[in-house]
Design a protein around this motif. Structure first.
Motif, PDB file in Angstrom:
ATOM      1  N   PRO A  11       0.749  -1.313  -0.088  1.00 45.13           N
ATOM      2  CA  PRO A  11      -0.228   0.144  -0.055  1.00 45.13           C
ATOM      3  C   PRO A  11       0.765   1.372   0.014  1.00 45.13           C
ATOM      4  N   ALA A  12       2.227   1.252   0.084  1.00 47.22           N
ATOM      5  CA  ALA A  12       2.811   2.383   0.194  1.00 47.22           C
ATOM      6  C   ALA A  12       4.496   2.150  -0.617  1.00 47.22           C
ATOM      7  N   LYS A  13       4.524   3.241  -1.163  1.00 40.47           N
ATOM      8  CA  LYS A  13       6.257   3.195  -2.104  1.00 40.47           C
ATOM      9  C   LYS A  13       7.251   2.928  -0.960  1.00 40.47           C
ATOM     10  N   GLY A  14       8.244   2.496  -1.521  1.00 33.97           N
ATOM     11  CA  GLY A  14       9.391   2.174  -0.715  1.00 33.97           C
ATOM     12  C   GLY A  14       9.486   1.004   0.273  1.00 33.97           C
ATOM     13  N   THR A  15       8.464   0.372   0.167  1.00 34.09           N
ATOM     14  CA  THR A  15       8.154  -0.735   1.273  1.00 34.09           C
ATOM     15  C   THR A  15       8.293  -2.163   0.513  1.00 34.09           C
ATOM     16  N   GLN A  16       8.735  -3.160   1.138  1.00 31.92           N
ATOM     17  CA  GLN A  16       8.515  -4.492   0.523  1.00 31.92           C
ATOM     18  C   GLN A  16       7.179  -4.835   0.434  1.00 31.92           C
ATOM     19  N   LYS A  17       6.987  -5.562  -0.836  1.00 30.07           N
ATOM     20  CA  LYS A  17       5.480  -5.934  -1.067  1.00 30.07           C
ATOM     21  C   LYS A  17       5.295  -7.378  -0.239  1.00 30.07           C
ATOM     22  N   THR A  18       3.827  -7.554  -0.276  1.00 31.61           N
ATOM     23  CA  THR A  18       3.754  -8.839   0.324  1.00 31.61           C
ATOM     24  C   THR A  18       2.750  -9.666  -0.761  1.00 31.61           C
ATOM     25  N   ARG A  19       2.888 -11.071  -0.653  1.00 28.86           N
ATOM     26  CA  ARG A  19       2.193 -12.174  -1.811  1.00 28.86           C
ATOM     27  C   ARG A  19       0.607 -11.982  -1.207  1.00 28.86           C
ATOM     28  N   ILE A  20      -0.176 -11.970  -2.320  1.00 30.59           N
ATOM     29  CA  ILE A  20      -1.366 -11.969  -2.222  1.00 30.59           C
ATOM     30  C   ILE A  20      -1.928 -13.299  -3.186  1.00 30.59           C
ATOM     31  N   GLU A  21      -3.291 -13.767  -2.891  1.00 29.46           N
ATOM     32  CA  GLU A  21      -3.625 -14.891  -3.451  1.00 29.46           C
ATOM     33  C   GLU A  21      -4.139 -14.683  -5.013  1.00 29.46           C
ATOM     34  N   ARG A  56      19.421 -15.835  -4.014  1.00 29.86           N
ATOM     35  CA  ARG A  56      19.358 -16.572  -2.660  1.00 29.86           C
ATOM     36  C   ARG A  56      20.441 -17.698  -2.513  1.00 29.86           C
ATOM     37  N   ALA A  57      20.807 -18.262  -3.659  1.00 32.76           N
ATOM     38  CA  ALA A  57      21.747 -19.154  -3.599  1.00 32.76           C
ATOM     39  C   ALA A  57      23.011 -18.462  -3.113  1.00 32.76           C
ATOM     40  N   ARG A  58      23.202 -17.372  -3.383  1.00 30.40           N
ATOM     41  CA  ARG A  58      24.361 -16.473  -2.921  1.00 30.40           C
ATOM     42  C   ARG A  58      24.295 -16.210  -1.499  1.00 30.40           C
ATOM     43  N   GLY A  59      23.293 -16.490  -0.741  1.00 31.42           N
ATOM     44  CA  GLY A  59      23.225 -16.022   0.738  1.00 31.42           C
ATOM     45  C   GLY A  59      22.017 -14.982   0.850  1.00 31.42           C
ATOM     46  N   ALA A  60      21.226 -14.190  -0.083  1.00 31.78           N
ATOM     47  CA  ALA A  60      20.400 -13.468   0.227  1.00 31.78           C
ATOM     48  C   ALA A  60      19.130 -14.052   0.926  1.00 31.78           C
ATOM     49  N   GLU A  61      18.778 -13.670   1.813  1.00 28.04           N
ATOM     50  CA  GLU A  61      17.279 -14.166   2.492  1.00 28.04           C
ATOM     51  C   GLU A  61      16.249 -13.133   2.096  1.00 28.04           C
ATOM     52  N   VAL A  62      15.860 -13.242   1.035  1.00 32.53           N
ATOM     53  CA  VAL A  62      14.613 -12.718   0.427  1.00 32.53           C
ATOM     54  C   VAL A  62      13.363 -13.447   0.345  1.00 32.53           C
ATOM     55  N   GLU A  63      12.222 -12.712   0.802  1.00 27.91           N
ATOM     56  CA  GLU A  63      10.867 -13.455   0.376  1.00 27.91           C
ATOM     57  C   GLU A  63      10.376 -12.585  -0.752  1.00 27.91           C
ATOM     58  N   ASP A  64       9.518 -13.394  -1.230  1.00 29.42           N
ATOM     59  CA  ASP A  64       8.702 -12.918  -2.540  1.00 29.42           C
ATOM     60  C   ASP A  64       8.093 -11.196  -2.381  1.00 29.42           C
ATOM     61  N   GLY A  65       8.333 -10.494  -3.014  1.00 31.35           N
ATOM     62  CA  GLY A  65       8.100  -9.031  -2.983  1.00 31.35           C
ATOM     63  C   GLY A  65       9.125  -8.081  -2.494  1.00 31.35           C
ATOM     64  N   ALA A  66      10.358  -8.898  -2.112  1.00 29.05           N
ATOM     65  CA  ALA A  66      11.235  -7.940  -1.217  1.00 29.05           C
ATOM     66  C   ALA A  66      11.951  -7.085  -2.157  1.00 29.05           C
ATOM     67  N   PHE A  67      12.094  -7.307  -3.456  1.00 31.99           N
ATOM     68  CA  PHE A  67      12.556  -6.207  -4.497  1.00 31.99           C
ATOM     69  C   PHE A  67      11.581  -5.162  -5.084  1.00 31.99           C
ATOM     70  N   GLY A  68      10.414  -5.411  -4.599  1.00 27.87           N
ATOM     71  CA  GLY A  68       9.369  -4.471  -4.809  1.00 27.87           C
ATOM     72  C   GLY A  68       8.593  -5.027  -5.980  1.00 27.87           C
ATOM     73  N   CYS A 103      18.394   1.831  -7.760  1.00 25.53           N
ATOM     74  CA  CYS A 103      18.065   1.108  -6.559  1.00 25.53           C
ATOM     75  C   CYS A 103      18.025   2.440  -5.640  1.00 25.53           C
ATOM     76  N   HIS A 104      17.048   2.634  -5.031  1.00 24.94           N
ATOM     77  CA  HIS A 104      16.931   3.744  -3.856  1.00 24.94           C
ATOM     78  C   HIS A 104      18.230   3.674  -2.962  1.00 24.94           C
ATOM     79  N   HIS A 105      18.600   4.670  -2.165  1.00 22.77           N
ATOM     80  CA  HIS A 105      19.680   4.713  -1.198  1.00 22.77           C
ATOM     81  C   HIS A 105      19.491   3.970   0.106  1.00 22.77           C
ATOM     82  N   GLY A 106      18.206   3.578   0.474  1.00 18.44           N
ATOM     83  CA  GLY A 106      17.773   2.907   1.408  1.00 18.44           C
ATOM     84  C   GLY A 106      17.413   1.336   1.513  1.00 18.44           C
ATOM     85  N   CYS A 107      17.757   1.012   0.298  1.00 12.18           N
ATOM     86  CA  CYS A 107      17.414  -0.574  -0.016  1.00 12.18           C
ATOM     87  C   CYS A 107      18.079  -1.170   0.922  1.00 12.18           C
ATOM     88  N   GLN A 108      17.263  -1.902   1.694  1.00 10.68           N
ATOM     89  CA  GLN A 108      17.924  -2.883   2.595  1.00 10.68           C
ATOM     90  C   GLN A 108      18.691  -4.234   2.352  1.00 10.68           C
TER      91      GLN A 108
END
Length: 146
Positions: A11-21, A56-68, A103-108
């Motif tokens: 619902p907000a820009k600059g935040t991680q997205k979450t999975r929907i059905e 992810r294979a290189r060690g990134a722990e990212v959920e679906d939607g993490a990249f926006g 990529c924005h500077h605050g990218c986690q």
């Protein structure tokens, strides 16, 4: 041809997205309920599942939607497709408008991993025809004029 792995929204820009059905894609607007929807050229963001898995294979722990990303698709390498390529999934017709973005500077993800794949692997599209998409649906690549 590819397979949709996930639909994500926020619902907000600059935040991680979450999975929907299931996502409702609105013509010339974007994904219903997503902060990036609107009358512009980056209504929808897409990312290849294979690129996320390699990260992810290189060690990134990212959920679906993490990249926006709004749509994650297995079996299509979006980066290799030219701007203007059309993608069809059910009744939804998308047209690629941009490849990558800064990529924005605050990218986690960048802060943790030292890189982010969205700037080079993510693509953007506008919605030419609306409809619904859910995980498991097939997406096909059309020529720019189809």
């Amino acid at each position: 041809m590819g397979k949709v792995i996930a639909i994500c929204t926020s619902p907000a820009k600059g935040t991680q997205k979450t999975r929907i059905e299931e996502g409702t894609f609105i013509e010339d607007f974007g994904l219903e309920g997503d902060a990036h929807a609107g009358k512009w050229h980056r209504q929808i963001s897409l990312l290849s599942y294979d690129k996320i898995e390699a990260f992810r294979a290189r060690g990134a722990e990212v959920e679906d939607g993490a990249f926006g990303e709004n749509v994650i698709v297995q079996g299509i390498n979006f980066r290799n497709l030219p701007v203007g390529t059309r993608l069809k999934c059910n009744d939804v017709l998308l047209e690629m408008t941009q490849i990558g973005k800064e990529c924005h500077h605050g990218c986690q993800i960048f802060q943790k991993m030292g890189e982010c794949i969205m700037p080079r692997e993510g693509v953007f599209a506008k919605v030419l025809h609306g409809g619904k998409i859910k995980a498991g649906d097939e997406m096909i690549v059309l020529a720019a004029d189809e």
